[in-house]
Design a protein around this motif. Sequence first.
Motif, PDB file in Angstrom:
ATOM      1  N   GLY A 195      13.929 -20.266   5.561  1.00 48.84           N
ATOM      2  CA  GLY A 195      13.760 -19.744   6.915  1.00 48.84           C
ATOM      3  C   GLY A 195      15.010 -19.106   7.470  1.00 48.84           C
ATOM      4  N   THR A 196      16.170 -19.330   6.830  1.00 50.61           N
ATOM      5  CA  THR A 196      17.424 -18.759   7.301  1.00 50.61           C
ATOM      6  C   THR A 196      17.784 -17.452   6.602  1.00 50.61           C
ATOM      7  OG1 THR A 196      18.604 -20.128   5.698  1.00 50.61           O
ATOM      8  CG2 THR A 196      18.380 -21.007   7.936  1.00 50.61           C
ATOM      9  N   HIS A 197      17.186 -17.200   5.465  1.00 53.05           N
ATOM     10  CA  HIS A 197      17.435 -15.954   4.752  1.00 53.05           C
ATOM     11  C   HIS A 197      16.331 -15.749   3.712  1.00 53.05           C
ATOM     12  CE1 HIS A 197      19.442 -19.117   2.359  1.00 53.05           C
ATOM     13  NE2 HIS A 197      19.049 -18.406   1.308  1.00 53.05           N
ATOM     14  N   LEU A 198      16.195 -14.517   3.256  1.00 55.76           N
ATOM     15  CA  LEU A 198      15.222 -14.194   2.228  1.00 55.76           C
ATOM     16  C   LEU A 198      15.769 -14.561   0.855  1.00 55.76           C
ATOM     17  CD1 LEU A 198      14.075 -10.632   3.374  1.00 55.76           C
ATOM     18  CD2 LEU A 198      12.821 -12.777   3.652  1.00 55.76           C
ATOM     19  N   LEU A 199      14.896 -15.048   0.000  1.00 52.37           N
ATOM     20  CA  LEU A 199      15.244 -15.259  -1.396  1.00 52.37           C
ATOM     21  C   LEU A 199      15.037 -13.946  -2.154  1.00 52.37           C
ATOM     22  CD1 LEU A 199      13.458 -18.698  -1.974  1.00 52.37           C
ATOM     23  CD2 LEU A 199      15.839 -18.279  -1.313  1.00 52.37           C
ATOM     24  N   PRO A 200      15.537 -13.821  -3.374  1.00 54.56           N
ATOM     25  CA  PRO A 200      15.287 -12.607  -4.162  1.00 54.56           C
ATOM     26  C   PRO A 200      13.794 -12.380  -4.358  1.00 54.56           C
ATOM     27  CG  PRO A 200      17.040 -13.913  -5.140  1.00 54.56           C
ATOM     28  CD  PRO A 200      16.438 -14.767  -4.068  1.00 54.56           C
ATOM     29  N   PHE A 201      13.405 -11.109  -4.385  1.00 50.13           N
ATOM     30  CA  PHE A 201      12.015 -10.738  -4.620  1.00 50.13           C
ATOM     31  C   PHE A 201      11.808 -10.440  -6.100  1.00 50.13           C
ATOM     32  CE2 PHE A 201      10.256  -8.996  -0.332  1.00 50.13           C
ATOM     33  CZ  PHE A 201      10.646 -10.165   0.309  1.00 50.13           C
ATOM     34  N   ARG A 202      10.698 -10.928  -6.647  1.00 51.81           N
ATOM     35  CA  ARG A 202      10.315 -10.609  -8.022  1.00 51.81           C
ATOM     36  C   ARG A 202       9.416  -9.370  -7.997  1.00 51.81           C
ATOM     37  NH1 ARG A 202       8.555 -16.701 -10.054  1.00 51.81           N
ATOM     38  NH2 ARG A 202      10.498 -17.749  -9.454  1.00 51.81           N
ATOM     39  N   SER A 203       9.657  -8.461  -8.905  1.00 51.62           N
ATOM     40  CA  SER A 203       8.954  -7.174  -8.854  1.00 51.62           C
ATOM     41  C   SER A 203       7.701  -7.100  -9.712  1.00 51.62           C
ATOM     42  CB  SER A 203       9.909  -6.057  -9.291  1.00 51.62           C
ATOM     43  OG  SER A 203      10.272  -6.212 -10.663  1.00 51.62           O
ATOM     44  N   THR A 204       7.542  -8.007 -10.675  1.00 49.98           N
ATOM     45  CA  THR A 204       6.520  -7.855 -11.718  1.00 49.98           C
ATOM     46  C   THR A 204       5.117  -7.648 -11.166  1.00 49.98           C
ATOM     47  OG1 THR A 204       7.828  -9.278 -13.160  1.00 49.98           O
ATOM     48  CG2 THR A 204       5.553  -8.886 -13.786  1.00 49.98           C
ATOM     49  N   LEU A 205       4.688  -8.482 -10.233  1.00 47.47           N
ATOM     50  CA  LEU A 205       3.298  -8.447  -9.795  1.00 47.47           C
ATOM     51  C   LEU A 205       2.989  -7.281  -8.862  1.00 47.47           C
ATOM     52  CD1 LEU A 205       2.516 -12.254  -9.336  1.00 47.47           C
ATOM     53  CD2 LEU A 205       2.180 -10.787 -11.329  1.00 47.47           C
ATOM     54  N   LEU A 206       4.019  -6.597  -8.356  1.00 48.27           N
ATOM     55  CA  LEU A 206       3.757  -5.412  -7.534  1.00 48.27           C
ATOM     56  C   LEU A 206       3.186  -4.275  -8.367  1.00 48.27           C
ATOM     57  CD1 LEU A 206       5.623  -7.021  -5.509  1.00 48.27           C
ATOM     58  CD2 LEU A 206       6.218  -4.771  -4.593  1.00 48.27           C
ATOM     59  N   GLU A 207       3.273  -4.415  -9.693  1.00 43.64           N
ATOM     60  CA  GLU A 207       2.674  -3.426 -10.593  1.00 43.64           C
ATOM     61  C   GLU A 207       1.166  -3.356 -10.404  1.00 43.64           C
ATOM     62  OE1 GLU A 207       3.658  -0.554 -12.505  1.00 43.64           O
ATOM     63  OE2 GLU A 207       4.987  -1.958 -13.518  1.00 43.64           O
ATOM     64  N   ALA A 208       0.591  -4.364  -9.793  1.00 47.09           N
ATOM     65  CA  ALA A 208      -0.856  -4.399  -9.575  1.00 47.09           C
ATOM     66  C   ALA A 208      -1.353  -3.173  -8.827  1.00 47.09           C
ATOM     67  CB  ALA A 208      -1.233  -5.665  -8.800  1.00 47.09           C
ATOM     68  N   ALA A 209      -0.542  -2.651  -7.905  1.00 50.96           N
ATOM     69  CA  ALA A 209      -0.963  -1.478  -7.134  1.00 50.96           C
ATOM     70  C   ALA A 209      -1.213  -0.278  -8.038  1.00 50.96           C
ATOM     71  CB  ALA A 209       0.101  -1.137  -6.090  1.00 50.96           C
ATOM     72  N   SER A 210      -0.492  -0.192  -9.146  1.00 48.71           N
ATOM     73  CA  SER A 210      -0.658   0.934 -10.072  1.00 48.71           C
ATOM     74  C   SER A 210      -1.841   0.741 -11.003  1.00 48.71           C
ATOM     75  CB  SER A 210       0.623   1.107 -10.905  1.00 48.71           C
ATOM     76  OG  SER A 210       1.730   1.389 -10.078  1.00 48.71           O
ATOM     77  N   PHE A 211      -2.218  -0.509 -11.256  1.00 48.72           N
ATOM     78  CA  PHE A 211      -3.311  -0.786 -12.188  1.00 48.72           C
ATOM     79  C   PHE A 211      -4.693  -0.703 -11.521  1.00 48.72           C
ATOM     80  CE2 PHE A 211      -0.137  -3.567 -14.650  1.00 48.72           C
ATOM     81  CZ  PHE A 211       0.198  -2.513 -15.470  1.00 48.72           C
ATOM     82  N   ALA A 212      -4.738  -0.792 -10.207  1.00 46.06           N
ATOM     83  CA  ALA A 212      -6.025  -0.776  -9.511  1.00 46.06           C
ATOM     84  C   ALA A 212      -6.671   0.599  -9.590  1.00 46.06           C
ATOM     85  CB  ALA A 212      -5.844  -1.176  -8.055  1.00 46.06           C
ATOM     86  N   GLN A 213      -7.996   0.606  -9.702  1.00 47.74           N
ATOM     87  CA  GLN A 213      -8.730   1.864  -9.754  1.00 47.74           C
ATOM     88  C   GLN A 213      -9.166   2.292  -8.349  1.00 47.74           C
ATOM     89  OE1 GLN A 213     -11.793   1.784 -12.770  1.00 47.74           O
ATOM     90  NE2 GLN A 213     -10.477   0.739 -14.227  1.00 47.74           N
ATOM     91  N   LYS A 214      -8.305   2.055  -7.400  1.00 45.54           N
ATOM     92  CA  LYS A 214      -8.470   2.479  -6.018  1.00 45.54           C
ATOM     93  C   LYS A 214      -7.113   2.953  -5.530  1.00 45.54           C
ATOM     94  CE  LYS A 214     -12.819   1.159  -5.225  1.00 45.54           C
ATOM     95  NZ  LYS A 214     -13.901   2.049  -4.737  1.00 45.54           N
ATOM     96  N   ASP A 215      -7.095   3.686  -4.423  1.00 46.38           N
ATOM     97  CA  ASP A 215      -5.837   4.122  -3.827  1.00 46.38           C
ATOM     98  C   ASP A 215      -5.305   2.967  -2.982  1.00 46.38           C
ATOM     99  OD1 ASP A 215      -3.684   5.492  -2.890  1.00 46.38           O
ATOM    100  OD2 ASP A 215      -4.801   6.761  -1.504  1.00 46.38           O
ATOM    101  N   VAL A 216      -4.396   2.210  -3.555  1.00 42.86           N
ATOM    102  CA  VAL A 216      -3.910   0.992  -2.910  1.00 42.86           C
ATOM    103  C   VAL A 216      -2.701   1.291  -2.030  1.00 42.86           C
ATOM    104  CG1 VAL A 216      -2.850  -1.270  -3.322  1.00 42.86           C
ATOM    105  CG2 VAL A 216      -4.768  -0.499  -4.738  1.00 42.86           C
ATOM    106  N   GLN A 217      -2.739   0.759  -0.804  1.00 41.10           N
ATOM    107  CA  GLN A 217      -1.574   0.792   0.067  1.00 41.10           C
ATOM    108  C   GLN A 217      -0.761  -0.475  -0.152  1.00 41.10           C
ATOM    109  OE1 GLN A 217      -2.738   1.221   4.185  1.00 41.10           O
ATOM    110  NE2 GLN A 217      -2.730   3.451   4.058  1.00 41.10           N
ATOM    111  N   VAL A 218       0.558  -0.336  -0.186  1.00 41.33           N
ATOM    112  CA  VAL A 218       1.452  -1.489  -0.253  1.00 41.33           C
ATOM    113  C   VAL A 218       2.168  -1.572   1.089  1.00 41.33           C
ATOM    114  CG1 VAL A 218       3.410  -2.563  -1.417  1.00 41.33           C
ATOM    115  CG2 VAL A 218       1.748  -1.221  -2.739  1.00 41.33           C
ATOM    116  N   ARG A 219       1.924  -2.671   1.798  1.00 40.02           N
ATOM    117  CA  ARG A 219       2.476  -2.804   3.144  1.00 40.02           C
ATOM    118  C   ARG A 219       3.295  -4.099   3.267  1.00 40.02           C
ATOM    119  NH1 ARG A 219      -1.934  -2.085   7.750  1.00 40.02           N
ATOM    120  NH2 ARG A 219      -0.027  -2.363   8.981  1.00 40.02           N
TER     121      ARG A 219
END
Length: 229
Positions: free
Chosen positions: A127-151
């Motif tokens: 709650g005092t700071h952000l931890l590092p973000f892992r990038s691997t699962l954000l690849e899901a937006a590219s694999f979807a057969q829809k125009d996915v927004q990442v927000r």
Amino acid sequence: MVGPIHIVTKALTGGSPWPRRFLAAAAWIIGARIELDGVRPGAHTLLVSNHLSWLDIVVLGGGTGTAFVSKDNLGHGLFHWLADQNGTVYVRREHARGAKDQAVTIARALERDQPVTLFPEGTTGPGTHLLPFRSTLLEAASFAQKDVQVRPVVLDYGAAAAEIGWYKEPGKQNILRILGRKGTLPVTIHLLQPLDRSGDRKALTERARRAIAETLASSHGASPLYPGV
């Protein structure tokens, strides 16, 4: 009483508003007073959020109706059943070699009408700071057969953030501490604009982390809660 109504509604219509209503009611009972800042997420949206506590699921699910990406072992069977009703996507985070398969599983969920939330820190933070973000699962937006927004979406508990954070603390202790908290808990869900998806997943992840950090820093004024922004 809600369970049978939800099951019948889902069987007849293919969908049900009751999981969101249940989560919203639970958030209210716990004391959370939710304010939405920004446009509600629509279908084919991947929300990328900071993560402080189990309470995030109740607040964000009740506030927006999103499904979540979760580890595949939630413990008690009742928790699994409840998570299933809200369209939870299960992954094995420790299974690094299956990362692409996990991303594809999330992509299939993004093809449904319900938005999906990913917590890229992979665990709850202090709650005092952000931890590092892992990038691997954000690849899901590219694999979807829809125009996915990442927000990016920001869970802002204000001055209570450190109190809510579940970090290096037994789960039962955190649950009892939050449930025993007196008074209400204002929390703002900042729903930020969709990100530019050009570049690779690591660049996308960095944009998401920076947008979340900047929003938290702005919300807390000159607070040193989120250094390095």
